[in-house]
Structures are given as C-alpha cells and as structure tokens.
Enzyme design. Structure first.
Site, PDB file in Angstrom:
ATOM      1  N   CYS A 272      21.969 -42.738   2.539  1.00 52.47           N
ATOM      2  CA  CYS A 272      21.679 -44.137   2.898  1.00 52.47           C
ATOM      3  C   CYS A 272      21.779 -45.110   1.731  1.00 52.47           C
ATOM      4  O   CYS A 272      21.676 -46.311   1.931  1.00 52.47           O
ATOM      5  CB  CYS A 272      20.298 -44.224   3.542  1.00 52.47           C
ATOM      6  SG  CYS A 272      18.951 -44.042   2.355  1.00 52.47           S
TER       7      CYS A 272
ATOM      8  N   GLU B  57      17.466 -29.026 -18.762  1.00 47.88           N
ATOM      9  CA  GLU B  57      17.252 -28.094 -17.632  1.00 47.88           C
ATOM     10  C   GLU B  57      15.986 -27.264 -17.843  1.00 47.88           C
ATOM     11  O   GLU B  57      15.988 -26.042 -17.660  1.00 47.88           O
ATOM     12  CB  GLU B  57      18.472 -27.158 -17.476  1.00 47.88           C
ATOM     13  CG  GLU B  57      19.819 -27.861 -17.408  1.00 47.88           C
ATOM     14  CD  GLU B  57      20.070 -28.556 -16.062  1.00 47.88           C
ATOM     15  OE1 GLU B  57      19.239 -28.423 -15.148  1.00 47.88           O
ATOM     16  OE2 GLU B  57      21.088 -29.255 -15.968  1.00 47.88           O
TER      17      GLU B  57
ATOM     18  N   LYS C 164      19.172 -37.583 -15.944  1.00 46.99           N
ATOM     19  CA  LYS C 164      18.293 -36.948 -16.942  1.00 46.99           C
ATOM     20  C   LYS C 164      19.082 -36.516 -18.171  1.00 46.99           C
ATOM     21  O   LYS C 164      18.678 -36.784 -19.299  1.00 46.99           O
ATOM     22  CB  LYS C 164      17.574 -35.720 -16.336  1.00 46.99           C
ATOM     23  CG  LYS C 164      16.696 -36.041 -15.151  1.00 46.99           C
ATOM     24  CD  LYS C 164      15.963 -34.822 -14.666  1.00 46.99           C
ATOM     25  CE  LYS C 164      16.866 -33.683 -14.208  1.00 46.99           C
ATOM     26  NZ  LYS C 164      17.745 -34.043 -13.070  1.00 46.99           N
TER      27      LYS C 164
ATOM     28  N   CYS D 153      15.490 -39.401   3.956  1.00 45.47           N
ATOM     29  CA  CYS D 153      16.630 -38.562   4.337  1.00 45.47           C
ATOM     30  C   CYS D 153      16.476 -37.103   3.894  1.00 45.47           C
ATOM     31  O   CYS D 153      17.228 -36.241   4.339  1.00 45.47           O
ATOM     32  CB  CYS D 153      17.916 -39.125   3.744  1.00 45.47           C
ATOM     33  SG  CYS D 153      18.299 -40.794   4.317  1.00 45.47           S
TER      34      CYS D 153
ATOM     35  N   GLY E 127      13.137 -35.939 -12.779  1.00 48.11           N
ATOM     36  CA  GLY E 127      13.702 -36.570 -11.583  1.00 48.11           C
ATOM     37  C   GLY E 127      14.601 -35.568 -10.884  1.00 48.11           C
ATOM     38  O   GLY E 127      14.700 -34.406 -11.314  1.00 48.11           O
TER      39      GLY E 127
HETATM   40  P1  ADP Z   1      20.986 -35.173 -14.029  1.00 51.66           P
HETATM   41  O1  ADP Z   1      20.879 -34.620 -15.430  1.00 51.66           O
HETATM   42  O2  ADP Z   1      19.732 -35.882 -13.585  1.00 51.66           O
HETATM   43  O3  ADP Z   1      21.475 -34.173 -13.001  1.00 51.66           O
HETATM   44  P2  ADP Z   1      23.305 -36.523 -15.082  1.00 51.66           P
HETATM   45  O4  ADP Z   1      22.852 -37.254 -16.308  1.00 51.66           O
HETATM   46  O5  ADP Z   1      23.994 -35.204 -15.288  1.00 51.66           O
HETATM   47  O6  ADP Z   1      22.078 -36.356 -14.064  1.00 51.66           O
HETATM   48  O7  ADP Z   1      24.321 -37.413 -14.245  1.00 51.66           O
HETATM   49  C1  ADP Z   1      24.078 -38.753 -13.903  1.00 51.66           C
HETATM   50  C2  ADP Z   1      25.391 -39.357 -13.410  1.00 51.66           C
HETATM   51  O8  ADP Z   1      25.788 -38.708 -12.215  1.00 51.66           O
HETATM   52  C3  ADP Z   1      25.354 -40.816 -13.031  1.00 51.66           C
HETATM   53  O9  ADP Z   1      25.499 -41.679 -14.148  1.00 51.66           O
HETATM   54  C4  ADP Z   1      26.542 -40.938 -12.072  1.00 51.66           C
HETATM   55  O10 ADP Z   1      27.726 -41.141 -12.805  1.00 51.66           O
HETATM   56  C5  ADP Z   1      26.640 -39.551 -11.475  1.00 51.66           C
HETATM   57  N1  ADP Z   1      26.196 -39.431 -10.078  1.00 51.66           N
HETATM   58  C6  ADP Z   1      26.750 -38.594  -9.161  1.00 51.66           C
HETATM   59  N2  ADP Z   1      26.089 -38.649  -7.984  1.00 51.66           N
HETATM   60  C7  ADP Z   1      25.078 -39.530  -8.145  1.00 51.66           C
HETATM   61  C8  ADP Z   1      24.021 -40.009  -7.287  1.00 51.66           C
HETATM   62  N3  ADP Z   1      23.889 -39.565  -6.033  1.00 51.66           N
HETATM   63  N4  ADP Z   1      23.160 -40.902  -7.784  1.00 51.66           N
HETATM   64  C9  ADP Z   1      23.299 -41.360  -9.057  1.00 51.66           C
HETATM   65  N5  ADP Z   1      24.268 -40.948  -9.905  1.00 51.66           N
HETATM   66  C10 ADP Z   1      25.158 -40.036  -9.463  1.00 51.66           C
HETATM   67 ZN    ZN Z   2      18.242 -41.904   2.194  1.00 48.66          ZN
END
Ligand code: ADP
Ligand code: ZN
Length: 206
Positions: free
Chosen positions: A152, A93, A25, A184, A19
């Site tokens: 949005c 990652e 993730k 967006c 994602g």
């Molecule tokens: P990834 O590994 O996919 O980058 P993480 O597991 O590190 O995601 O982080 C997820 C967390 O980031 C969510 O639980 C929330 O607290 C925070 N977060 C910050 N910005 C967003 C966003 N735009 N949408 C959803 N969660 C977000």
């Molecule tokens: Zn949007």
C-alpha cells in the site's frame, strides 16, 4: 561510573539501528562507519557467516552501498577478532548472533568502544527478535528505520515472509521477504491470496 578506554580516553556506548528488512539499516550503519573513518577513527565492521548473500567480505545494502567487513561465526568471535586500538565497532545483521551478543556488546562499550549495531527488531511473525530487545534496553541511542509497504505504500515496520517455512531464520531478500505496514502484515505465510479470492464471494453473499 562510565568506564573510559585507558588508551584512547574514549567513553564507550551502544547505538542500535533496528527495523524491518529494506528499511535502510545497513545503509545507515555504513554511513555512520564511513563518517567515523572520515574522522580518522579506527573502525572494524563485522557480519555473521550465515549471511553471505551478496558478498563474502562486505556489508552490502539493498541499494548496493558496500563496506569491508570481517565475517564471524559467533558473537564471541567478534571479541577474539577485536583489535584493542579499534574505536568504533559496527555489527550488521545482529539478530543472527543470539543472546551472546548482549554480553559482547556491553563488554566492548565498557572498554571504551563505540558499538553500532544493526538488526531486525521483529521476526517473520512480528515477535521481538532476540537479542535485539535486550540490546535496545542497554543502548545509549536507538534509531528505528521504516521501509515502504510493498502493498500500500505506507511506512512499513514488518518483514513479511513470502515462502512457506516455520524456521525462525530463512536467509533471503527479494522474493523471500518484503516490507509491510501493520495493516498489510500477515504473520507467517501470507494468506492474502485467499482473502482476495474470497472477497467477491463474500460480497455476493451480503
Ligand atoms: P536493510 O539493511 O534494513 O535491509 P538496506 O540498507 O539494505 O536495508 O536497503 C535499503 C534500500 O533498499 C533503500 O534505500 C531502497 O533503495 C531499497 N528498498 C527496496 N525495497 C524497499 C522498500 N520496500 N522500502 C524501502 N526501501 C526499499
Ligand atoms: Zn500496507
């Protein structure tokens, strides 16, 4: 014929969690690895050396959940560092590891290990981010996580780059990237400012 680990008797497989950035993730990877530890399985977690943004020796989510991880500079190093007793291998990652990871993940699964792979499925242009497409084909299980669009509030599947660069890999988080939905998302560098600026002029013309 599925191959089974000669020592543990485990059947190996590959799980992919993919994602955009901020979609959870790392949180999900940490959750699955923790559950494996609760089940008293032997777990090893890995992350690429290129990503030491928040910690040198931990997987860290944006919500600050953390798990000890070994830092490796290539997919091959994951094989070298693999303890033969390990039953569950988590790799965060994964999009930073390149195509070598496809072979490494397959070999680990073939040797009876549960391999959990987290990574971006698309890049800043919205293109498939290798090696994720191949890993998705090989996986027994796939989870696609969505973030929240920062413009949005809709479910977001894209990682929007906010800084100017044509490099495929620019390591960063808030301020450098944000999550955007398909409506967006602006591939590459955002031009929304121009659109916002032009809208009153276009209206006046009409
Ligand atoms: P990834 O590994 O996919 O980058 P993480 O597991 O590190 O995601 O982080 C997820 C967390 O980031 C969510 O639980 C929330 O607290 C925070 N977060 C910050 N910005 C967003 C966003 N735009 N949408 C959803 N969660 C977000
Ligand atoms: Zn949007």
């Amino acid at each position: 014929m599925p191959r089974v680990d000669v020592v543990t008797g485990n059947l190996g497989w590959i799980e992919v969690i993919c994602g955009p950035m901020f979609s959870g993730k790392s949180e999900e990877l940490i959750r699955r690895l923790r559950r494996a530890m609760i089940a008293r399985k032997r777990v090893q977690a890995f992350k690429p050396a290129v990503d030491t943004r928040y910690s040198e020796d931990e997987i860290v989510s944006h919500s600050d959940s953390r798990l000890k991880a070994e830092v490796v500079s290539s997919a091959r190093e994951i094989l070298e560092r693999m303890d033969w007793r390990t039953q569950v291998a988590g790799i965060d990652e994964s999009n930073f590891f390149g195509n070598e990871l496809v072979d490494v993940a397959s070999r680990l699964a073939d040797s009876g290990k549960q391999v959990i792979i987290g990574g971006l499925d698309t890049d800043y242009m919205g293109r498939p981010f290798h090696p994720m497409p191949d890993l998705l084909c090989l996986a027994e299980s796939i989870t696609k996580t969505l973030a929240i669009c920062m413009r949005c509030g809709n479910p977001a599947k894209h990682t929007q780059r906010l800084v100017e660069s044509d490099d495929l890999i620019v390591v960063g988080a808030e301020g450098v990237y944000e999550a955007r939905c398909r409506r967006c998302f602006e591939p590459g560098i955002p031009k929304q400012e121009y659109l916002d600026f032009a809208r009153p002029l276009l209206k006046a013309k009409a």
